[in-house]
Structure formats: C-alpha cells, structure tokens
Scaffold this motif. Structure first.
Motif, PDB file in Angstrom:
ATOM      1  N   SER A 131      15.476 -13.159  43.279  1.00 13.61           N
ATOM      2  CA  SER A 131      14.314 -13.621  42.674  1.00 13.61           C
ATOM      3  C   SER A 131      13.594 -14.983  43.045  1.00 13.61           C
ATOM      4  CB  SER A 131      14.989 -14.084  41.291  1.00 13.61           C
ATOM      5  OG  SER A 131      15.568 -12.957  40.385  1.00 13.61           O
ATOM      6  N   LEU A 132      12.132 -14.948  42.971  1.00  8.74           N
ATOM      7  CA  LEU A 132      11.662 -16.011  43.312  1.00  8.74           C
ATOM      8  C   LEU A 132      11.344 -17.203  42.166  1.00  8.74           C
ATOM      9  CD1 LEU A 132       8.350 -14.280  44.975  1.00  8.74           C
ATOM     10  CD2 LEU A 132      10.404 -15.432  46.155  1.00  8.74           C
ATOM     11  N   VAL A 133      11.649 -18.253  42.458  1.00  6.88           N
ATOM     12  CA  VAL A 133      11.991 -19.323  41.405  1.00  6.88           C
ATOM     13  C   VAL A 133      11.150 -20.678  41.915  1.00  6.88           C
ATOM     14  CG1 VAL A 133      13.976 -18.627  40.285  1.00  6.88           C
ATOM     15  CG2 VAL A 133      13.889 -20.230  42.096  1.00  6.88           C
ATOM     16  N   LEU A 134      10.350 -21.460  41.048  1.00  2.00           N
ATOM     17  CA  LEU A 134       9.921 -22.762  41.356  1.00  2.00           C
ATOM     18  C   LEU A 134      11.153 -24.053  40.886  1.00  2.00           C
ATOM     19  CD1 LEU A 134       6.475 -22.439  40.007  1.00  2.00           C
ATOM     20  CD2 LEU A 134       7.246 -22.302  42.347  1.00  2.00           C
ATOM     21  N   VAL A 135      11.241 -24.811  41.811  1.00  2.00           N
ATOM     22  CA  VAL A 135      12.170 -26.030  41.521  1.00  2.00           C
ATOM     23  C   VAL A 135      11.455 -27.093  41.323  1.00  2.00           C
ATOM     24  CG1 VAL A 135      14.039 -27.233  42.525  1.00  2.00           C
ATOM     25  CG2 VAL A 135      13.749 -24.686  43.232  1.00  2.00           C
ATOM     26  N   ARG A 136      11.842 -27.879  40.243  1.00  2.00           N
ATOM     27  CA  ARG A 136      11.186 -29.120  39.975  1.00  2.00           C
ATOM     28  C   ARG A 136      11.535 -30.185  40.710  1.00  2.00           C
ATOM     29  NH1 ARG A 136       8.329 -31.034  35.028  1.00  2.00           N
ATOM     30  NH2 ARG A 136       8.281 -33.216  35.198  1.00  2.00           N
ATOM     31  N   ASN A 137      10.659 -30.995  41.307  1.00  2.81           N
ATOM     32  CA  ASN A 137      10.637 -32.005  42.322  1.00  2.81           C
ATOM     33  C   ASN A 137      11.060 -33.225  41.531  1.00  2.81           C
ATOM     34  OD1 ASN A 137      10.751 -33.610  44.624  1.00  2.81           O
ATOM     35  ND2 ASN A 137       8.381 -33.178  44.997  1.00  2.81           N
ATOM     36  N   SER A 138      12.216 -33.321  40.899  1.00  2.00           N
ATOM     37  CA  SER A 138      12.688 -34.535  40.203  1.00  2.00           C
ATOM     38  C   SER A 138      12.586 -35.770  40.883  1.00  2.00           C
ATOM     39  CB  SER A 138      14.136 -34.420  39.451  1.00  2.00           C
ATOM     40  OG  SER A 138      14.938 -34.079  40.490  1.00  2.00           O
ATOM     41  N   ARG A 139      12.649 -35.826  42.175  1.00  2.00           N
ATOM     42  CA  ARG A 139      12.819 -37.185  43.135  1.00  2.00           C
ATOM     43  C   ARG A 139      11.354 -37.721  43.134  1.00  2.00           C
ATOM     44  NH1 ARG A 139      14.199 -36.290  49.289  1.00  2.00           N
ATOM     45  NH2 ARG A 139      15.580 -34.886  48.279  1.00  2.00           N
ATOM     46  N   VAL A 140      10.480 -36.965  42.774  1.00  2.00           N
ATOM     47  CA  VAL A 140       8.974 -37.642  42.681  1.00  2.00           C
ATOM     48  C   VAL A 140       8.734 -38.474  41.405  1.00  2.00           C
ATOM     49  CG1 VAL A 140       6.510 -36.928  42.720  1.00  2.00           C
ATOM     50  CG2 VAL A 140       8.030 -35.886  44.324  1.00  2.00           C
ATOM     51  N   GLU A 141       9.444 -38.185  40.301  1.00  2.00           N
ATOM     52  CA  GLU A 141       9.061 -38.558  39.056  1.00  2.00           C
ATOM     53  C   GLU A 141       9.397 -39.986  39.092  1.00  2.00           C
ATOM     54  OE1 GLU A 141      11.549 -36.348  36.415  1.00  2.00           O
ATOM     55  OE2 GLU A 141      10.473 -34.708  36.680  1.00  2.00           O
ATOM     56  N   VAL A 142      10.203 -40.610  39.789  1.00  2.03           N
ATOM     57  CA  VAL A 142      10.446 -42.207  39.973  1.00  2.03           C
ATOM     58  C   VAL A 142       9.446 -42.911  40.749  1.00  2.03           C
ATOM     59  CG1 VAL A 142      12.841 -41.868  39.110  1.00  2.03           C
ATOM     60  CG2 VAL A 142      12.074 -41.945  41.417  1.00  2.03           C
ATOM     61  N   GLU A 143       8.775 -42.221  41.392  1.00  4.29           N
ATOM     62  CA  GLU A 143       7.751 -42.911  42.473  1.00  4.29           C
ATOM     63  C   GLU A 143       6.563 -43.344  41.916  1.00  4.29           C
ATOM     64  OE1 GLU A 143       7.246 -40.559  45.888  1.00  4.29           O
ATOM     65  OE2 GLU A 143       9.441 -40.248  46.214  1.00  4.29           O
ATOM     66  N   LEU A 144       5.872 -44.524  42.295  1.00  5.10           N
ATOM     67  CA  LEU A 144       4.576 -44.770  41.657  1.00  5.10           C
ATOM     68  C   LEU A 144       3.446 -44.041  41.992  1.00  5.10           C
ATOM     69  CD1 LEU A 144       4.981 -48.605  42.224  1.00  5.10           C
ATOM     70  CD2 LEU A 144       5.351 -47.207  40.105  1.00  5.10           C
ATOM     71  N   ASN A 145       3.465 -43.176  43.045  1.00  8.30           N
ATOM     72  CA  ASN A 145       2.281 -42.444  43.523  1.00  8.30           C
ATOM     73  C   ASN A 145       2.677 -40.957  43.372  1.00  8.30           C
ATOM     74  OD1 ASN A 145       4.225 -42.110  45.464  1.00  8.30           O
ATOM     75  ND2 ASN A 145       2.837 -42.484  47.201  1.00  8.30           N
ATOM     76  N   ARG A 146       3.218 -40.797  42.165  1.00 13.09           N
ATOM     77  CA  ARG A 146       3.650 -39.262  42.036  1.00 13.09           C
ATOM     78  C   ARG A 146       2.405 -38.301  41.738  1.00 13.09           C
ATOM     79  NH1 ARG A 146       5.800 -42.624  37.979  1.00 13.09           N
ATOM     80  NH2 ARG A 146       4.604 -42.313  35.818  1.00 13.09           N
ATOM     81  N   LYS A 147       1.244 -38.968  41.348  1.00 15.50           N
ATOM     82  CA  LYS A 147       0.163 -38.264  40.825  1.00 15.50           C
ATOM     83  C   LYS A 147      -0.238 -37.139  42.051  1.00 15.50           C
ATOM     84  CE  LYS A 147      -1.582 -40.764  37.034  1.00 15.50           C
ATOM     85  NZ  LYS A 147      -2.878 -41.604  36.324  1.00 15.50           N
ATOM     86  N   THR A 148      -0.139 -37.716  43.127  1.00 19.39           N
ATOM     87  CA  THR A 148      -0.608 -36.869  44.409  1.00 19.39           C
ATOM     88  C   THR A 148       0.448 -36.013  44.999  1.00 19.39           C
ATOM     89  OG1 THR A 148      -0.273 -38.823  45.857  1.00 19.39           O
ATOM     90  CG2 THR A 148      -2.312 -38.702  44.811  1.00 19.39           C
TER      91      THR A 148
END
Length: 160
Positions: A131-148
């Motif tokens: 199956s094809l799945v998307l994995v949440r990039n939780s490492r980005v959530e704590v970074e200040l420039n996560r919007k990009t």
C-alpha cells in the motif's frame, strides 16, 4: 441606513424583553445591548465581541446554569430582533426559563462526551503490504521555519 437598521432591532428587542411594558424598558436595556454585542451577525458569521477581542465570550451562566439551552421558539429562522430579544432573556436569567435546565445540560454533556470519544479514538491502521502511505514529518513541527518544509513525506510503500 445601515446604522438605523440596527437601532430598530435594539428598540424592538427592548420592547420584547420588557414584555411590552414601556415603563420597564430601562430594566432590560443593558441585557439587550449586551446580547446585541455577543450575538453572531448573519452578514459575517462573527459577533461584534469576537471581532474586537478575537475570542467568543464565555458567560458564567453558560457554565453554572446553562441558559444557552433555553427552549427555542418553534420557528425556522429568527429575525435579528427576535434573536436579540431571546438572548436578552437569557442574560436576564428569568426563573421560568431556568426551570428545566439541569436535566438538559446533563444530557448535553453526556452526548458531547460520547461524540468526543467516537471522533477521537485511536484508529488501528492495518495497511496491506504494498500500500502507498504518507508519513507525517513530525521532526519539522518543533522547528521555527516549519512553514516552508513538507508536512508529510511520501508516498511510501508498506513493506511488512
């Protein structure tokens, strides 16, 4: 004009809240003005209070007496005047409106708790191999420039 239209609603709501007794208008005027400022406007979907403060007001009686559950008249739609007058009655804490509140609030709380549990349960995702799945990039959530940065990684193939 637009301003005069709102004055008409307030005037009529004061008269409805004072139950047609013109001599008592001053006893319910403050409730009508308060109700007008916290009632959501049809035109923009926000209350004037929310537009100024950025949050909806939480009234003490919402928590303790549940006057937001005052029975709504059997009508499809409220006019602005009727809505403001109805809200002003809530703010005046009429004894006859508060009679059946305890039972209604308990039922609403239990129903809300059941709905919350039904929506927020952990789901068991049992994906089939391949199956094809998307994995949440939780490492980005704590970074200040996560919007990009990408919120999800993938698609990835399930191997086992």
């Amino acid at each position: 004009g637009i301003v005069e239209r709102r004055h008409y609603d307030v005037r009529e709501a004061i008269m409805k809240s004072s139950e047609g007794d013109e001599a008592r208008w001053f006893k319910c005027a403050h409730s009508v003005f308060w109700a007008e400022r916290v009632t959501i406007l049809k035109s923009c979907g926000l209350s004037p209070y929310f537009m100024v403060h950025g949050v909806e007001p939480l009234f003490p009686f919402d928590i303790t007496e549940a006057t937001f559950l005052v029975s709504i008249p059997d009508r499809e739609a409220f006019s602005s005047t009727d809505l403001i007058a109805w809200r002003a009655r809530q703010l005046q804490k009429r004894a006859d409106d508060l009679a059946g509140m305890e039972e209604k609030i308990l039922k609403a709380r239990y129903r809300s708790a059941k709905e919350f549990e039904a929506i927020h349960r952990l789901k068991d995702f049992d994906f089939a191999v391949g199956s094809l799945v998307l994995v949440r990039n939780s490492r980005v959530e704590v970074e200040l420039n996560r919007k990009t940065k990408p919120r999800y990684l993938g698609p990835m193939v399930v191997l086992r």
